[in-house]
Design an enzyme around this catalytic site. Structure first.
Site, PDB file in Angstrom:
ATOM      1  N   GLU A 127     -51.390  41.328 -19.713  1.00 50.84           N
ATOM      2  CA  GLU A 127     -52.364  41.126 -20.774  1.00 50.84           C
ATOM      3  C   GLU A 127     -53.275  42.348 -20.764  1.00 50.84           C
ATOM      4  O   GLU A 127     -54.379  42.324 -20.215  1.00 50.84           O
ATOM      5  CB  GLU A 127     -53.148  39.829 -20.581  1.00 50.84           C
ATOM      6  CG  GLU A 127     -53.944  39.466 -21.831  1.00 50.84           C
ATOM      7  CD  GLU A 127     -54.752  38.198 -21.682  1.00 50.84           C
ATOM      8  OE1 GLU A 127     -54.796  37.421 -22.653  1.00 50.84           O
ATOM      9  OE2 GLU A 127     -55.340  37.985 -20.613  1.00 50.84           O
TER      10      GLU A 127
ATOM     11  N   GLU B   5     -57.564  29.325 -17.130  1.00 52.64           N
ATOM     12  CA  GLU B   5     -57.655  30.742 -16.777  1.00 52.64           C
ATOM     13  C   GLU B   5     -59.034  31.084 -16.221  1.00 52.64           C
ATOM     14  O   GLU B   5     -60.057  30.639 -16.736  1.00 52.64           O
ATOM     15  CB  GLU B   5     -57.390  31.601 -18.017  1.00 52.64           C
ATOM     16  CG  GLU B   5     -57.442  33.106 -17.743  1.00 52.64           C
ATOM     17  CD  GLU B   5     -57.225  33.948 -18.992  1.00 52.64           C
ATOM     18  OE1 GLU B   5     -57.112  35.180 -18.858  1.00 52.64           O
ATOM     19  OE2 GLU B   5     -57.172  33.375 -20.098  1.00 52.64           O
TER      20      GLU B   5
END
Length: 259
Positions: A239, A142
């Site tokens: 998220e 990520e």
């Protein structure tokens, strides 16, 4: 109008007053996959019993990519976490350039990443792929913005793309977090295009505030249209915190990614 993407949401950031198994169940009832962070504090039996589709979970508890000691810690931790991921049938196990402490602050910070660190990080990620192949799991790497995560090595979208594309193995994909890309680089649609061959998941939150699409400056309807035209059909995970009611936030997310 259709929903061509697999939509999911991070249970850690919604209904903060509710137990985790309740959050997982409610997301499942609403038709969303479920994202998780670290597993040790979870009641695994309770959330396993829900029967949710867990799309992503942190794939390690400690370690880092670019030095010998950190790599060994990461490999041990990732192997242990892979067992939990298989138990919950998690789709992807997420990594960062280094372990994160309280508030997401990198435990080992680096203002400059050397050539030797790049080579070590690529070697570590190849070892992660070997582990993933043995265990039958998939990892993602990520990107993180350096305002919220100062000194995180390999945090930029460009760095993550460079590492994952240089390894170029199916056991390692990009978790392209567009909230972090917006803060770090902008130009979201072109980054989606550049990363497309290696994307395992796209994560979203609006900026500023890290809340649901529509609460800030990012035109997520346009991004959803562009992803559709790029023929991306993979998972999109919210998220994000809710700016108000969590269910309203989730419906705003669903609407933004209906094309």
């Amino acid at each position: 109008m259709s929903q061509p993407f697999q939509l999911a949401a991070c249970a850690e950031m919604l209904w903060l007053d509710k137990p985790m198994d309740w959050r997982v169940a409610r997301l499942t009832e609403m038709g969303f996959g479920v994202g998780l962070w670290n597993w040790p504090d979870l009641d695994l039996a309770k959330i396993e019993a829900v029967g949710a589709n867990f799309t992503i979970m942190n794939g390690y508890l400690e370690g880092r990519l670019a030095d010998d000691e950190g790599a060994e810690m990461l490999l041990r931790s990732a192997r242990e976490t892979a067992q939990i991921g298989k138990r919950l049938n998690v789709d992807r196990l997420n990594l960062h350039g280094t372990g994160l402490g309280d508030g997401g602050i990198p435990i080992c910070q680096h203002d400059v990443v050397s050539g030797d660190m790049w080579l070590k990080a690529r070697d570590t990620l190849n070892r992660i792929c070997d582990l993933a192949e043995e265990e039958g799991v998939v990892f993602t790497l990520e990107n993180l913005n350096l305002l919220d995560h100062p000194g995180c090595p390999f945090g930029s979208t460009a760095d993550v793309l460079a590492l994952v594309s240089s390894v170029d193995r199916p056991q390692l994909r990009i978790n392209l977090d567009l909230y972090h890309t917006q803060i770090g680089e902008g130009d979201l649609i072109r980054w989606c295009d550049k990363c497309l061959p290696w994307i395992g998941e796209i994560q979203v939150a609006d900026n500023p505030g890290r809340c649901e699409p529509g609460s800030g400056e990012i035109n997520y309807k346009m991004i959803a249209k562009a992803l559709y035209e790029l023929e991306y059909r993979g998972p999109v995970g919210m998220e994000a915190f809710a700016s108000g009611d969590p269910e309203a936030a989730l419906e705003a997310f669903r609407t933004a990614f209906t094309v």
